[in-house]
Each structure stands twice: as C-alpha cells, then as structure tokens.
Design a protein around this motif. Structure first.
Motif, PDB file in Angstrom:
ATOM      1  N   GLY A  64       8.912   4.206  -3.938  1.00  0.00           N
ATOM      2  CA  GLY A  64       7.763   3.314  -3.896  1.00  0.00           C
ATOM      3  C   GLY A  64       8.136   1.917  -4.349  1.00  0.00           C
ATOM      4  N   VAL A  80       2.675   1.619  -3.470  1.00  0.00           N
ATOM      5  CA  VAL A  80       1.763   2.055  -4.528  1.00  0.00           C
ATOM      6  C   VAL A  80       1.384   3.524  -4.335  1.00  0.00           C
ATOM      7  N   THR A  81       1.175   3.929  -3.079  1.00  0.00           N
ATOM      8  CA  THR A  81       0.836   5.326  -2.785  1.00  0.00           C
ATOM      9  C   THR A  81       1.967   6.261  -3.205  1.00  0.00           C
ATOM     10  N   TYR A 128       0.830  -1.214   0.000  1.00  0.00           N
ATOM     11  CA  TYR A 128       0.000   0.000   0.000  1.00  0.00           C
ATOM     12  C   TYR A 128       0.860   1.258   0.000  1.00  0.00           C
ATOM     13  N   ILE A 180       4.231   5.769  -5.493  1.00  0.00           N
ATOM     14  CA  ILE A 180       4.295   5.818  -6.964  1.00  0.00           C
ATOM     15  C   ILE A 180       3.143   6.643  -7.518  1.00  0.00           C
ATOM     16  N   ARG A 181       1.968   6.480  -6.947  1.00  0.00           N
ATOM     17  CA  ARG A 181       0.798   7.231  -7.408  1.00  0.00           C
ATOM     18  C   ARG A 181       0.988   8.733  -7.229  1.00  0.00           C
ATOM     19  N   ASP A 182       1.654   9.114  -6.113  1.00  0.00           N
ATOM     20  CA  ASP A 182       1.848  10.537  -5.817  1.00  0.00           C
ATOM     21  C   ASP A 182       3.185  11.062  -6.314  1.00  0.00           C
ATOM     22  N   ARG A 183       3.835  10.337  -7.233  1.00  0.00           N
ATOM     23  CA  ARG A 183       5.184  10.725  -7.658  1.00  0.00           C
ATOM     24  C   ARG A 183       5.234  12.095  -8.311  1.00  0.00           C
ATOM     25  N   LYS A 184       4.138  12.547  -8.908  1.00  0.00           N
ATOM     26  CA  LYS A 184       4.152  13.855  -9.579  1.00  0.00           C
ATOM     27  C   LYS A 184       4.245  14.999  -8.583  1.00  0.00           C
ATOM     28  N   HIS A 185       4.090  14.694  -7.300  1.00  0.00           N
ATOM     29  CA  HIS A 185       4.266  15.721  -6.263  1.00  0.00           C
ATOM     30  C   HIS A 185       5.700  15.733  -5.754  1.00  0.00           C
ATOM     31  N   GLU A 219      10.266  12.944  -9.815  1.00  0.00           N
ATOM     32  CA  GLU A 219       9.202  11.952  -9.994  1.00  0.00           C
ATOM     33  C   GLU A 219       9.793  10.549 -10.040  1.00  0.00           C
ATOM     34  N   ALA A 239       9.115   7.513  -7.433  1.00  0.00           N
ATOM     35  CA  ALA A 239       8.700   6.199  -7.921  1.00  0.00           C
ATOM     36  C   ALA A 239       9.682   5.119  -7.472  1.00  0.00           C
TER      37      ALA A 239
END
Length: 213
Positions: free
Chosen positions: A195, A89-90, A86, A92-97, A188, A192
């Motif tokens: 993550g 994945v979180t 979890y 990686i999902r928020d990597r653009k921040h 980013e 990633a």
C-alpha cells in the motif's frame, strides 16, 4: 510498417525504459505484495492494456491534444493520483488480512476487479502519456507508410516487453509474500508496504509534467 532498424532502435529504448523500476513496476509489486502472485500478474496485464490505450490515443492524435492542454492533462493526473491513493490506503487498511491465502484474497478482491483497477491506473498514468507523446513520433518514418500504423506497431512491441519485464517483478514480489505469509505480522507489514508503494507512486505521478512541445 516501421523499418527493421527503427523497430530495433525502439525496442532497445523501450527495454531500457521498462527494465528500470518505475511507476508500472512499483504498482505491480505493490499489488503482488498485497494480494499475491496471481493478482500481481493480473495487475501487470491490466496495467499493460491501459498503457496500450494511451499509445492508441497518441497514435490517433488524442494524446498530443491532451499533452498540449493543461486542463486535460491535469484532470488525467488528478484522477490517476487519487485512484492510486485510494488503492494504497485500502491495502494498508486491509493489511490484517495479509496472512490469508491467495485464493481467499481472490474472493475478497476478485481478479476482474484487480484487472480493472490496474487498467485504470495504466490509462491515467500522465508520465507514460508524456513519454509516448514526446518519444514515439521520433521513430516514425513517413516514407514507410501510415504514422498511425507505425505507432501502433511500436505500441505492441512496448506492451510485450513491458508485460514480460513487469511480470517477472510481480512474480518475485508475490513469491516473497508467500514466504512471509508463515508469519501473520510479517504478512501484515508486507501488505502495508504494498500500500505504501502505491501511495509513493501517487506522489511521484503528482509531479508529472507535460511533454515539451
């Protein structure tokens, strides 16, 4: 209390185990890369406290019971693996921040939350539990007082060494993140990568086995 000789022997063994990058190091590096130096150090503190909780469980006999029970050990392993997945994945999902400042990250993912997450990871690390159950009792000298007290003392020593060593890794990873933060795309990729490290750690823990009787 443990003898000076047993303390020295345990400290040497703990240092060798801790200084080699393992699950705790990978986790701390992953958090530092994803959220910065401060979050990395907070993760080290939380992970260390969670690990000390396992040592307390071993000291009072709970750890041995869990390690001897296939069901209990599997439950701990599944919880730890699922939580790491979890978190990975979180990240990686928020990597653009990843290009925002550490302070901004702190508002988006509060440090108390980071600490609680790290403590849960440390407390559900089945490899650590297996190691403590198998190794800690070997350094106990029954002629020098309570075995529980001796194991707790060894646990404090282990925690201090672990915090210092993992903290250095976290600071180094956090510094690298800050350097890459000048480029959003590099940041980013770093987030990633953090993550990905946590997901890889989940894979490693998924194959953890119980300590031999």
């Amino acid at each position: 209390m443990p003898t000076a000789g047993h303390l020295a022997a345990f400290s040497a063994a703990a240092f060798v185990l801790i200084v080699i990058p393992g699950p705790s190091v990978l986790f701390s590096i992953g958090r530092a890369i994803a959220y910065g130096r401060t979050a990395g150090l907070v993760s080290v503190a939380g992970n260390t406290l969670g690990t000390f909780g396992l040592i307390c469980a071993v000291a009072f006999g709970i750890g041995s019971l869990i390690a001897a029970s296939t069901v209990a050990f599997t439950v701990i392993k599944v919880v730890g693996v699922a939580y790491l997945l979890y978190l990975g994945v979180t990240a990686i999902r928020d990597r653009k921040h990843g290009h925002v400042s550490v302070a901004a990250d702190g508002r988006r993912t509060s440090l108390p939350t980071v600490f609680r997450q790290a403590m849960l990871v440390g407390a559900t690390n089945p490899k650590s539990l297996a190691f403590f159950v198998a190794v800690l009792p070997q350094f106990v000298d029954q002629s020098h007082g309570s075995a529980t007290t001796q194991i707790l003392v060894f646990g404090v020593v282990f925690a201090i060494i672990a915090f210092c060593s993992d903290g250095i890794w976290a600071l180094a990873a956090g510094s690298a993140r800050d350097w890459f933060a000048h480029s959003p795309h590099r940041a980013e990729r770093l987030a990633a990568t953090g993550g990905g490290l946590m997901i890889a750690l989940a894979g490693v823990l998924a194959f953890a086995r119980r300590a031999s009787a």
